[in-house]
Structures are given as structure tokens and as C-alpha cells.
Design a protein around this motif. Structure first.
Motif, PDB file in Angstrom:
ATOM      1  N   LYS A   5      93.121  -8.960  -6.716  1.00  0.00           N
ATOM      2  CA  LYS A   5      92.830 -10.152  -5.914  1.00  0.00           C
ATOM      3  C   LYS A   5      91.808 -10.963  -6.688  1.00  0.00           C
ATOM      4  O   LYS A   5      90.658 -10.547  -6.824  1.00  0.00           O
ATOM      5  N   GLY A   6      92.256 -12.068  -7.248  1.00  0.00           N
ATOM      6  CA  GLY A   6      91.364 -12.850  -8.106  1.00  0.00           C
ATOM      7  C   GLY A   6      90.967 -12.013  -9.301  1.00  0.00           C
ATOM      8  O   GLY A   6      91.811 -11.477 -10.008  1.00  0.00           O
ATOM      9  N   ASP A   7      89.665 -11.860  -9.512  1.00  0.00           N
ATOM     10  CA  ASP A   7      89.160 -11.046 -10.615  1.00  0.00           C
ATOM     11  C   ASP A   7      88.866  -9.603 -10.194  1.00  0.00           C
ATOM     12  O   ASP A   7      88.432  -8.796 -11.008  1.00  0.00           O
ATOM     13  N   SER A   8      89.087  -9.312  -8.939  1.00  0.00           N
ATOM     14  CA  SER A   8      88.796  -7.984  -8.411  1.00  0.00           C
ATOM     15  C   SER A   8      90.030  -7.081  -8.523  1.00  0.00           C
ATOM     16  O   SER A   8      91.120  -7.456  -8.103  1.00  0.00           O
ATOM     17  N   ILE A   9      89.828  -5.890  -9.075  1.00  0.00           N
ATOM     18  CA  ILE A   9      90.906  -4.913  -9.207  1.00  0.00           C
ATOM     19  C   ILE A   9      90.466  -3.634  -8.520  1.00  0.00           C
ATOM     20  O   ILE A   9      89.396  -3.099  -8.818  1.00  0.00           O
ATOM     21  N   THR A  10      91.285  -3.167  -7.584  1.00  0.00           N
ATOM     22  CA  THR A  10      91.010  -1.934  -6.870  1.00  0.00           C
ATOM     23  C   THR A  10      92.188  -1.013  -7.083  1.00  0.00           C
ATOM     24  O   THR A  10      93.339  -1.443  -7.028  1.00  0.00           O
ATOM     25  N   ASP A  11      91.902   0.277  -7.289  1.00  0.00           N
ATOM     26  CA  ASP A  11      92.988   1.232  -7.461  1.00  0.00           C
ATOM     27  C   ASP A  11      92.772   2.443  -6.569  1.00  0.00           C
ATOM     28  O   ASP A  11      91.639   2.797  -6.254  1.00  0.00           O
ATOM     29  N   GLU A  62      92.700 -15.062  -1.286  1.00  0.00           N
ATOM     30  CA  GLU A  62      93.069 -15.300  -2.674  1.00  0.00           C
ATOM     31  C   GLU A  62      94.458 -14.720  -2.949  1.00  0.00           C
ATOM     32  O   GLU A  62      94.963 -13.916  -2.189  1.00  0.00           O
ATOM     33  N   VAL A  63      95.026 -15.135  -4.086  1.00  0.00           N
ATOM     34  CA  VAL A  63      96.311 -14.576  -4.489  1.00  0.00           C
ATOM     35  C   VAL A  63      96.125 -13.081  -4.720  1.00  0.00           C
ATOM     36  O   VAL A  63      95.230 -12.655  -5.450  1.00  0.00           O
ATOM     37  N   VAL A  95      94.819  -6.047   2.243  1.00  0.00           N
ATOM     38  CA  VAL A  95      95.500  -6.728   1.135  1.00  0.00           C
ATOM     39  C   VAL A  95      96.273  -7.942   1.640  1.00  0.00           C
ATOM     40  O   VAL A  95      96.199  -9.024   1.070  1.00  0.00           O
ATOM     41  N   LEU A  96      97.003  -7.766   2.717  1.00  0.00           N
ATOM     42  CA  LEU A  96      97.883  -8.826   3.200  1.00  0.00           C
ATOM     43  C   LEU A  96      97.132  -9.990   3.839  1.00  0.00           C
ATOM     44  O   LEU A  96      97.647 -11.092   3.905  1.00  0.00           O
ATOM     45  N   HIS A  97      95.904  -9.760   4.285  1.00  0.00           N
ATOM     46  CA  HIS A  97      95.145 -10.824   4.928  1.00  0.00           C
ATOM     47  C   HIS A  97      94.148 -11.498   3.989  1.00  0.00           C
ATOM     48  O   HIS A  97      93.322 -12.289   4.420  1.00  0.00           O
ATOM     49  N   LEU A 119      97.013  -1.657 -16.070  1.00  0.00           N
ATOM     50  CA  LEU A 119      96.815  -2.634 -14.998  1.00  0.00           C
ATOM     51  C   LEU A 119      95.346  -2.784 -14.625  1.00  0.00           C
ATOM     52  O   LEU A 119      94.878  -3.889 -14.352  1.00  0.00           O
ATOM     53  N   ILE A 120      94.598  -1.667 -14.609  1.00  0.00           N
ATOM     54  CA  ILE A 120      93.202  -1.719 -14.180  1.00  0.00           C
ATOM     55  C   ILE A 120      92.239  -1.925 -15.345  1.00  0.00           C
ATOM     56  O   ILE A 120      91.046  -2.130 -15.128  1.00  0.00           O
ATOM     57  N   GLY A 121      92.738  -1.839 -16.567  1.00  0.00           N
ATOM     58  CA  GLY A 121      91.884  -2.047 -17.737  1.00  0.00           C
ATOM     59  C   GLY A 121      90.891  -0.931 -17.984  1.00  0.00           C
ATOM     60  O   GLY A 121      89.813  -1.160 -18.518  1.00  0.00           O
ATOM     61  N   GLN A 122      91.264   0.282 -17.580  1.00  0.00           N
ATOM     62  CA  GLN A 122      90.410   1.455 -17.768  1.00  0.00           C
ATOM     63  C   GLN A 122      91.276   2.641 -18.171  1.00  0.00           C
ATOM     64  O   GLN A 122      92.458   2.670 -17.872  1.00  0.00           O
TER      65      GLN A 122
END
Length: 170
Positions: A159-165, A30-31, A25-27, A136-139
Motif C-alpha cells: 500500500k503506497g510505500d508500505s509493504i506488509t507480509d 491508497e492503491v 486491505v480492502l478499505h 516482493l518485500i525486498g528482504q
């Protein structure tokens, strides 16, 4: 050196996995926005706005220990004493005031914009944290937390359009 107990070994493994996730995540280029969501710790009694019990205060300190390598940009909690007291050790360590949010009237789009690019701790309730994660995850993925469970840590990384949970159970 003393051998690790099974519980300590499990905790060490979970923290290692958690550290790997956070390193990714930290590296990121993208935002990246990271949300850490937990339920308040054990309460002293069943009254509406009670304090944490001794066990709850210990758990709040343990959460801060688990999250000690994360630098939080914001710490959120509901208006209730139990969420405030659970969040306080981590807020203190990060020199942050706890931002009060209304878990019953949350504008998730506005919240995401306000927290974009930040590491955020959110403390809520057994009936609100899973719904917050789902928003937050839209599910509709996570169900209410059982009243006896206090060790769930939900991590949502956008990160960008990618969402991981992730759901880590301590």
C-alpha cells in the motif's frame, strides 16, 4: 450443533484473522496490491511434469475454499501441470485464465507494475515461492519450503510505500 475439533477451531481462528487482515486491505485509501502465494499441492510422482495426486487435487479444492472470499484479478502459475492444477479451481471460480510465469527469470519490477492495485494468486514451487515473496518485500526473509510442507500461504500487501507480509500455515 456439534463442537468444533481442535483442527477446525484453529482453521476458524486463522480464517478470522485472515478476514480481519483483508478487511484492512480492502478499505485502504491508497492503491493496494495483495499477493497470495502458495506452493503447488501434492504431486502424483517424482517425474518432472507430473499431475497432482488425489490428495493434491483435494488440497487444490481446499485452497479455493480457503480463498473463496477473495476476488482475484489475476492468477499466475508456472508452466508445470502441478501448479496449473493447483491454481485451476481458484482461476475457474474467478473466471480467469492462468497466466504462466517463469519462476527462474522473473522481472519483479515489471511484475509489480503489471499487477498494481490487484489481488493476485501466485502458485509456484517449494524452491521458488519463498524467493518470490522475498523479491516482493525486498528482504531475504523466507527460506525454501520443506518438501513435506504444502500448507503455507504467504500474503504480501503493498500500500503506497508500505509493504506488509504474513505467513499463515494451514
Amino acid at each position: 450443533m456439534l463442537p468444533l475439533s481442535t483442527k477446525d477451531a484453529k482453521m476458524k481462528n486463522l480464517l478470522f484473522i485472515f478476514s480481519l487482515i483483508m478487511a484492512q486491505v480492502l478499505h485502504a485509501q491508497e492503491v493496494t496490491t495483495s499477493y497470495f502465494l502458495i506452493r503447488h499441492a501434492e504431486k502424483a510422482d517424482s517425474s518432472k511434469d507430473t499431475n497432482l495426486s488425489e490428495k493434491g487435487l483435494e488440497r487444490a479444492a481446499k485452497w479455493d475454499s480457503i480463498l473463496q472470499n477473495i476476488s482475484f484479478d489475476a492468477v499466475y502459475g508456472t508452466v508445470y501441470k502441478r501448479t496449473q492444477q493447483t491454481a485451476q479451481p481458484t482461476a475457474n471460480r474467478n473466471h480467469k485464465d492462468i497466466i504462466v510465469y517463469n519462476h527462474k527469470d522473473l522481472d519483479i519490477s515489471k511484475f509489480k507494475k503489471e499487477t498494481l492495485g490487484k489481488n493476485v494468486l501466485i502458485v509456484g514451487h517449494s524452491n521458488s515461492i519463498p524467493g518470490f515473496v522475498n523479491a516482493l518485500i525486498g528482504q531475504s526473509k523466507y527460506k525454501e519450503i520443506d518438501e513435506s510442507v504444502f500448507g503455507n500461504l504467504y500474503l504480501v500487501v503493498i500500500k503506497g510505500d508500505s509493504i506488509t507480509d504474513y505467513l499463515l500455515q494451514f
